[in-house]
Structures are given as structure tokens and as C-alpha cells.
Design an enzyme around this catalytic site. Structure first.
Site, mmCIF file in Angstrom:
data_model
loop_
_atom_site.group_PDB
_atom_site.id
_atom_site.type_symbol
_atom_site.label_atom_id
_atom_site.label_comp_id
_atom_site.label_asym_id
_atom_site.label_seq_id
_atom_site.Cartn_x
_atom_site.Cartn_y
_atom_site.Cartn_z
ATOM 1 N N ALA A 131 0.806 -1.222 0.000
ATOM 2 C CA ALA A 131 0.000 0.000 0.000
ATOM 3 C C ALA A 131 0.840 1.274 0.000
ATOM 4 O O ALA A 131 0.414 2.305 -0.522
ATOM 5 C CB ALA A 131 -0.943 -0.013 1.194
ATOM 6 N N HIS A 140 -3.707 -10.085 -3.946
ATOM 7 C CA HIS A 140 -4.964 -9.887 -3.218
ATOM 8 C C HIS A 140 -6.120 -9.496 -4.134
ATOM 9 O O HIS A 140 -7.139 -8.995 -3.669
ATOM 10 C CB HIS A 140 -4.788 -8.812 -2.132
ATOM 11 C CG HIS A 140 -3.855 -9.233 -1.046
ATOM 12 N ND1 HIS A 140 -3.275 -8.357 -0.160
ATOM 13 C CD2 HIS A 140 -3.402 -10.462 -0.701
ATOM 14 C CE1 HIS A 140 -2.485 -9.030 0.676
ATOM 15 N NE2 HIS A 140 -2.549 -10.305 0.366
ATOM 16 N N CYS A 175 -19.428 -12.680 -9.288
ATOM 17 C CA CYS A 175 -20.681 -13.261 -8.802
ATOM 18 C C CYS A 175 -20.392 -14.558 -8.059
ATOM 19 O O CYS A 175 -19.670 -15.423 -8.570
ATOM 20 C CB CYS A 175 -21.612 -13.533 -9.991
ATOM 21 S SG CYS A 175 -23.094 -14.426 -9.475
ATOM 22 N N CYS A 222 -22.702 -17.533 -10.409
ATOM 23 C CA CYS A 222 -22.237 -18.030 -11.716
ATOM 24 C C CYS A 222 -20.747 -17.784 -11.953
ATOM 25 O O CYS A 222 -20.192 -18.274 -12.935
ATOM 26 C CB CYS A 222 -23.058 -17.408 -12.849
ATOM 27 S SG CYS A 222 -22.812 -15.623 -13.044
ATOM 28 N N SER A 265 5.804 -1.742 1.749
ATOM 29 C CA SER A 265 5.035 -2.782 2.456
ATOM 30 C C SER A 265 5.563 -2.938 3.869
ATOM 31 O O SER A 265 6.780 -2.941 4.085
ATOM 32 C CB SER A 265 5.137 -4.125 1.730
ATOM 33 O OG SER A 265 4.484 -5.120 2.496
HETATM 34 P P1 NAD Z 1 0.559 -1.701 5.034
HETATM 35 O O1 NAD Z 1 -0.459 -0.626 5.187
HETATM 36 O O2 NAD Z 1 0.621 -2.773 6.052
HETATM 37 O O3 NAD Z 1 2.038 -1.052 4.973
HETATM 38 C C1 NAD Z 1 2.349 0.036 4.157
HETATM 39 C C2 NAD Z 1 3.779 0.463 4.454
HETATM 40 O O4 NAD Z 1 4.137 1.460 3.521
HETATM 41 C C3 NAD Z 1 3.966 1.065 5.857
HETATM 42 O O5 NAD Z 1 5.033 0.406 6.504
HETATM 43 C C4 NAD Z 1 4.302 2.548 5.590
HETATM 44 O O6 NAD Z 1 5.283 3.045 6.472
HETATM 45 C C5 NAD Z 1 4.862 2.487 4.190
HETATM 46 N N1 NAD Z 1 4.644 3.700 3.409
HETATM 47 C C6 NAD Z 1 3.550 4.503 3.391
HETATM 48 N N2 NAD Z 1 3.707 5.482 2.481
HETATM 49 C C7 NAD Z 1 4.940 5.293 1.912
HETATM 50 C C8 NAD Z 1 5.673 5.979 0.901
HETATM 51 N N3 NAD Z 1 5.177 7.052 0.280
HETATM 52 N N4 NAD Z 1 6.895 5.495 0.549
HETATM 53 C C9 NAD Z 1 7.412 4.406 1.181
HETATM 54 N N5 NAD Z 1 6.765 3.727 2.157
HETATM 55 C C10 NAD Z 1 5.534 4.152 2.502
HETATM 56 O O7 NAD Z 1 0.337 -2.304 3.582
HETATM 57 P P2 NAD Z 1 0.762 -3.686 2.930
HETATM 58 O O8 NAD Z 1 2.087 -4.123 3.418
HETATM 59 O O9 NAD Z 1 0.475 -3.552 1.479
HETATM 60 O O10 NAD Z 1 -0.233 -4.791 3.486
HETATM 61 C C11 NAD Z 1 -1.528 -4.679 3.854
HETATM 62 C C12 NAD Z 1 -2.686 -4.681 2.896
HETATM 63 O O11 NAD Z 1 -2.955 -3.413 2.407
HETATM 64 C C13 NAD Z 1 -2.701 -5.523 1.698
HETATM 65 O O12 NAD Z 1 -3.645 -6.528 1.892
HETATM 66 C C14 NAD Z 1 -3.218 -4.604 0.558
HETATM 67 O O13 NAD Z 1 -4.112 -5.338 -0.233
HETATM 68 C C15 NAD Z 1 -3.881 -3.541 1.321
HETATM 69 N N6 NAD Z 1 -4.101 -2.178 0.804
HETATM 70 C C16 NAD Z 1 -3.884 -1.849 -0.496
HETATM 71 C C17 NAD Z 1 -4.098 -0.545 -0.920
HETATM 72 C C18 NAD Z 1 -3.881 -0.219 -2.372
HETATM 73 O O14 NAD Z 1 -4.177 -1.027 -3.238
HETATM 74 N N7 NAD Z 1 -3.340 0.969 -2.666
HETATM 75 C C19 NAD Z 1 -4.477 0.433 -0.005
HETATM 76 C C20 NAD Z 1 -4.691 0.064 1.342
HETATM 77 C C21 NAD Z 1 -4.485 -1.266 1.720
#
Ligand code: NAD
Length: 261
Positions: free
Chosen positions: A32, A130, A138, A141, A204
Site C-alpha cells: 500500500a 490480493h 458473482c 455463476c 510494504s
Molecule cells: P501496510 O499498510 O501494512 O504497509 C504500508 C507500508 O508502507 C507502511 O510500513 C508505511 O510506512 C509504508 N509507506 C507509506 N507510504 C509510503 C511511501 N510514500 N513510501 C514508502 N513507504 C511508505 O500495507 P501492505 O504491506 O500492502 O499490506 C496490507 C494490505 O494493504 C494488503 O492486503 C493490501 O491489499 C492492502 N491495501 C492496499 C491498498 C492499495 O491497493 N493501494 C491500499 C490500502 C491497503
């Protein structure tokens, strides 16, 4: 060899560039944090989604037992993520360009926002582990539809949104908590982790499985690890270089200097 600074220590950025230059089989893992600079909140950051919503409300069991209640909250969550407004930034774009290189095996993203595809990332090198919030499926179906189909139904007060074909409830195209991950995506990600000689983590927290297990799989086989994340992760102590800046600045510079983008 990277140049040491006056204290003799190797600068993490120089070390990371050197590792990217030397790598022949790169696996990218993203989360994220890659998309916060596009305006999409992460889950665990200071203004993350879990400061406003409860993870338990988005469990698969909740969807199965109360699809209407699930969708009322899900629609609010989608509004909070505001995917329609988000545009890819320099890190999405440089990762998309890098993926075209034969030196990049593939990219496993936890993101559900579709921004890597918008940036032109080759589909055959991308695993959305994910799933995608841009689609719905759905449960009757099995047909897939764009998310807009569910949104139109929800806006018309229809909870849960029905399948246009068979009228059974639609489920988000994302993998919900407690739901099994698709086997083919898992196998592909594990295969890349076993083959990689460098794992590059971008944005992440590395606490959500299965992605949290992949750096360990690669490290056990001798791969190098570079982490570009603003906050500490459980793997920092095992990494060859940890870069703390924002993804939109750090990643394009790293990939350009490393000869990948
Ligand atoms: P997480 O929220 O657990 O971790 C995000 C990490 O990114 C944090 O450690 C944070 O410090 C770091 N971070 C935030 N902004 C940053 C930047 N600009 N540059 C560098 N680092 C930065 O997310 P994750 O590890 O992806 O895991 C959790 C879940 O989040 C997943 O299941 C995912 O599907 C979901 N998610 C996805 C989105 C999206 O698609 N954009 C948004 C929210 C959550």
C-alpha cells in the site's frame, strides 16, 4: 564495490544501486505504501484505513453471513480509497518500465488499486496477490464485472448488489480476510521467490501473509534484499540495504541508477 564514505560505512543508497546493477533475476514486492503518494491511504500508517474501519467487518465469513451489511461498509471503504481519482506516480511508472527488462522476473503486488497496470506494467510479469478492487465477481455463476456494476446497484440502494446475469450477490474482486488465495497466483509468486537473486520491497510493512513469507524464501536461497519503506519492517535486520524515503523519490532514482528504468 561501492565506495565507502569517510567513516568507512557504505551508504545504503549506493549499496542498493550496486545490488540492482548486479542483479539478474529481480523480484519486486509492493504494498500500500507504493500508492499513498497517489492519494490512496495505506492500512497501517498514521492515517491508514484501520484508523477509520474495523478489519473484522471485511472478513469473508461476514460477507457470507450478511452480504447486505458487508456491502454497506464496503461501499464506504471504497469511497475512502477513492480509486477513481488516483493516478500512478513516478514509482509506478519506473517499476512498469523496469518490468520490461529481462532482468526482472516479476512483481508481486498486494495492491488492489490497479495503478501499476494504468502505468503500463506488463500483465505477464504482475501478480495481484490480493485481487483487484476494480472488479467484482458473482458468487453464483462466477462471472466478473467492473466494480461500477456494483457501485450503480449500491447507489440505487440495492444491498447486496446483484449479479446482472443470475441475480446472486456480487463479491468484491479482492481477496477478503479469511478467504483462500487463488492457488495459481500463490504458486507463481513462490516460484519467483525461489528463483530471485534480488528482492526489492517497495511500500510494504511485510506483516501480511503470504507476501511476508516471500523475502524469507528468497533469502534462504542466497538472494539479496533491498527494502524501500518509510517505516521499519520485520525484515530490516536481514536486508542488505534499507532505504527510508518516499517511494516516489527513492524508487525511480534507484531503478535509474541501477540500469533498470
Ligand atoms: P501496510 O499498510 O501494512 O504497509 C504500508 C507500508 O508502507 C507502511 O510500513 C508505511 O510506512 C509504508 N509507506 C507509506 N507510504 C509510503 C511511501 N510514500 N513510501 C514508502 N513507504 C511508505 O500495507 P501492505 O504491506 O500492502 O499490506 C496490507 C494490505 O494493504 C494488503 O492486503 C493490501 O491489499 C492492502 N491495501 C492496499 C491498498 C492499495 O491497493 N493501494 C491500499 C490500502 C491497503
Amino acid at each position: 564495490m561501492a565506495q565507502g564514505n569517510l567513516s568507512g560505512a557504505v551508504d545504503p543508497t549506493e549499496r542498493a544501486v550496486q545490488l540492482v546493477r548486479e542483479a539478474r533475476r529481480v523480484l519486486v514486492l509492493s504494498g500500500a505504501g507504493l500508492s499513498t503518494e497517489s492519494g490512496i491511504p495505506d492500512f497501517r500508517g498514521d492515517s491508514g484505513v484501520w484508523t477509520r474501519f474495523r478489519p473484522d467487518d471485511f472478513r469473508y465469513e461476514r460477507f457470507l453471513h450478511d452480504p447486505a451489511g458487508f456491502w454497506r461498509l464496503r461501499a464506504q471503504l471504497m469511497e475512502a480509497l477513492d480509486l477513481d481519482r488516483a493516478r500512478p506516480h513516478a514509482a509506478h511508472e519506473s517499476l512498469a518500465r523496469a518490468a520490461a527488462s529481462p532482468r526482472v522476473l516479476g512483481h508481486v503486488t498486494q495492491n488492489i488499486d490497479g495503478l501499476l497496470q494504468t502505468a503500463g506494467h506488463p500483465e505477464d510479469k504482475l501478480v495481484e496477490i490480493h485481487g483487484s478492487a476494480r472488479s467484482v465477481r458473482c458468487i453464483g455463476c462466477g462471472s466478473f464485472f467492473p466494480y461500477e456494476v456494483a457501485r450503480a446497484a449500491v447507489e440505487a440502494g440495492r444491498f447486496p448488489p446483484p449479479c446482472p446475469a443470475c441475480h446472486q450477490p456480487l463479491k468484491p474482486g479482492t481477496v477478503l480476510f479469511g478467504e483462500t488465495l487463488p492457488e495459481d497466483r500463490l504458486m507463481r509468486a513462490a516460484e519467483w521467490a525461489r528463483e530471485a537473486d534480488l528482492v526489492l520491497v517497495v511500500g510494504s510493512s511485510l506483516v501480511v501473509y503470504p507476501v511476508a513469507s516471500l523475502p524469507g524464501v528468497a533469502l534462504d536461497r542466497g538472494a539479496r534484499l533491498v527494502i524501500a519503506n518509510e517505516a521499519p519492517t520485520p525484515y530490516d535486520g536481514h536486508a542488505d540495504a534499507v532505504l527510508r524515503g518516499r517511494a516516489g523519490v527513492v524508487v525511480p532514482e534507484l531503478l535509474r541508477s541501477g540500469g533498470l528504468a
